[in-house]
Design a protein around this motif. Sequence first.
Motif, PDB file in Angstrom:
ATOM      1  N   UNK A  98       0.817  -1.203   0.000  1.00 56.98           N
ATOM      2  CA  UNK A  98       0.000   0.000   0.000  1.00 56.98           C
ATOM      3  C   UNK A  98       0.852   1.256   0.000  1.00 56.98           C
ATOM      4  N   UNK A  99       2.050   1.167   0.561  1.00 53.75           N
ATOM      5  CA  UNK A  99       2.937   2.329   0.529  1.00 53.75           C
ATOM      6  C   UNK A  99       3.255   2.721  -0.907  1.00 53.75           C
ATOM      7  N   UNK A 100       3.387   1.736  -1.797  1.00 55.47           N
ATOM      8  CA  UNK A 100       3.728   2.029  -3.180  1.00 55.47           C
ATOM      9  C   UNK A 100       2.496   2.353  -4.017  1.00 55.47           C
ATOM     10  N   UNK A 101       1.525   1.430  -4.057  1.00 58.25           N
ATOM     11  CA  UNK A 101       0.395   1.617  -4.976  1.00 58.25           C
ATOM     12  C   UNK A 101      -0.555   2.710  -4.520  1.00 58.25           C
ATOM     13  N   UNK A 102      -0.797   2.841  -3.216  1.00 59.50           N
ATOM     14  CA  UNK A 102      -1.757   3.828  -2.737  1.00 59.50           C
ATOM     15  C   UNK A 102      -1.085   5.088  -2.206  1.00 59.50           C
ATOM     16  N   UNK A 135      12.794   5.417  -2.314  1.00 59.40           N
ATOM     17  CA  UNK A 135      13.823   4.429  -2.667  1.00 59.40           C
ATOM     18  C   UNK A 135      14.776   4.188  -1.506  1.00 59.40           C
ATOM     19  N   UNK A 136      15.191   5.247  -0.838  1.00 54.47           N
ATOM     20  CA  UNK A 136      16.109   5.088   0.294  1.00 54.47           C
ATOM     21  C   UNK A 136      15.439   4.346   1.452  1.00 54.47           C
ATOM     22  N   UNK A 137      14.199   4.704   1.754  1.00 56.22           N
ATOM     23  CA  UNK A 137      13.483   4.029   2.838  1.00 56.22           C
ATOM     24  C   UNK A 137      13.287   2.550   2.552  1.00 56.22           C
ATOM     25  N   UNK A 138      12.885   2.231   1.320  1.00 55.09           N
ATOM     26  CA  UNK A 138      12.657   0.831   0.964  1.00 55.09           C
ATOM     27  C   UNK A 138      13.963   0.043   0.916  1.00 55.09           C
ATOM     28  N   UNK A 196      15.462  -7.206  -1.649  1.00 54.48           N
ATOM     29  CA  UNK A 196      15.804  -5.857  -2.127  1.00 54.48           C
ATOM     30  C   UNK A 196      15.469  -5.649  -3.601  1.00 54.48           C
ATOM     31  N   UNK A 197      15.734  -6.672  -4.413  1.00 49.61           N
ATOM     32  CA  UNK A 197      15.461  -6.558  -5.848  1.00 49.61           C
ATOM     33  C   UNK A 197      13.968  -6.531  -6.116  1.00 49.61           C
ATOM     34  N   UNK A 249      12.201  -3.296  -7.850  1.00 50.77           N
ATOM     35  CA  UNK A 249      11.543  -3.463  -9.147  1.00 50.77           C
ATOM     36  C   UNK A 249      10.091  -2.988  -9.083  1.00 50.77           C
ATOM     37  N   UNK A 250       9.411  -3.237  -7.957  1.00 51.07           N
ATOM     38  CA  UNK A 250       8.057  -2.709  -7.802  1.00 51.07           C
ATOM     39  C   UNK A 250       8.029  -1.192  -7.940  1.00 51.07           C
ATOM     40  N   UNK A 251       9.023  -0.540  -7.369  1.00 54.74           N
ATOM     41  CA  UNK A 251       9.094   0.917  -7.469  1.00 54.74           C
ATOM     42  C   UNK A 251       9.321   1.350  -8.914  1.00 54.74           C
TER      43      UNK A 251
END
Length: 512
Positions: free
Chosen positions: A56-60, A85-88, A134-135, A139-141
């Motif tokens: 949800x952090x990414x899509x929403x 990116x840094x947080x993830x 990590x990958x 990649x989702x981002x």
Amino acid sequence: MTSIFLRLVFGGLIGKILGLAREVLLAALFGAGRAVAANRVAMTATLIPINFFTADALTAGFLPLYVRYRREHPALALALYRTVRALLGAFSLILVAALVLGRRHWVELLAPGLDAATAELAATMLGIAALSVPCYVQYNLYTLVGLAHDDVRLINLRPSVQSLGLIGATVAAYLSGEVVLLAWGFTVPYLLLSGWGAFWVRRRGYLAPASAGASPGAPDGTAAPPPRIAYRVAVGEFWRRLRPLLLIPVILQGSIGVERAVGSLLGVEVVAATEYARFVVDSAMALLAAPLGLAGLASFARLEPEEVTGALRRLLPPVLFVAVPLSLVLCLNSRGIVTLLYARGAFDERAVDVSATLLLGFALGVWAQVIGYTLVKVLNARGANRQVALVMAVSCAAAIVTNLLLFRHWGAITLGVAASVGGLLTFVLSARLLGVLGDCLRLIVVLLPGAAGAAGLGYLLAGPGLPRLIASTAAILLVWIGYPVLVPGLRRTLLSAFWSRARQLVAGRNRT
């Protein structure tokens, strides 16, 4: 939205064909036994914590905000991307260490019904799959950055590469006798995808300071904020959007964990067979609901509030008209479909029985899950994340309660029924919040006689063997497609909706 949706659908077809080949091969070589059950548990144990923190952090949280910043202030969009990116990245490294060090305890908690040998095999596979975290996250981002630019290539590439990796790992595991190689079929593809994603977004210039080719300021000519302030503004608004969603991963991933735990208590065959049944349902979701939801995130975020209801009223009739017969076909022919896809090699009669029972339960609510998923993503796109949290909390809690209360009485079908109950509540609540529940219910009432006729004829023709499967499916579709001919109001509604979608598609192509 229509253009993005169709590109996601057609782009995902190759991935689904390869995914089908993967599942058929896995079923033939390993059946529904210990190796497959251990691999399913290891994959779930890897994905639950990833999705807990990032889905949800990414899509929403990230995508709608990134789309808006790209249009209004490209400098803020870049600051948002770099911050996320840094947080993830930091989260991923911590998660890898936690999964590797605590893999046995995590497997024991997630699948308490596994015997010692299967649990140990699952823990070993988890240690391998954890290396991909990590990958996978990065990649989702990248896929969402591409989607913000109406580029779905990275999204479409993922299922194909993942399936090819799993096919290769399945063959290698069978030929070598080392079943732990199954886990490398998940890790290696994401190592490759992450590298390609980094190359692609930079090659296309998606992460340039001013993506639109203008100055890094806003379209109205105002100057971009200083870098430090830009990061502070981006992080602050991202956190405000994300905060209401923090309950969702707790409930959602908890529901998945309960499903896996209940499956392990019902037997190793149920753990393995759940994913065989889910693959059939998830294929429909991936080809219909997920593209609609992702296209909705990018498209509905650009609409004015007063335009949303009208757009949904045009979208829902064709979606419902496609989703209902899909549910009917899967429900009435669950055994025939499982037999056709999997019944060969090590996939014995017991595996067919369990998988068909699970598929029946899941298929009951496919139509509601398709619409509910789409509507939830529209809520996300409109920034109504508190409402999304409410919808997901209620629907996932209902699925958890259904599983825990009924699995000892209903057996394997409980897992599917629980998912269908959750999907139905997601549909009802999200439609109510968006103000289209009345439209949906009126349309469903009109469709009910056609659904009853199609189901009755499909049931009479269903049975063992490919000819009966084809006959039942054809009868359902013929009755369903022919039904609007007898109902003028329904015919006009569907023709208007499909014509509207076609015009939008043509307009989108002309703009590109």
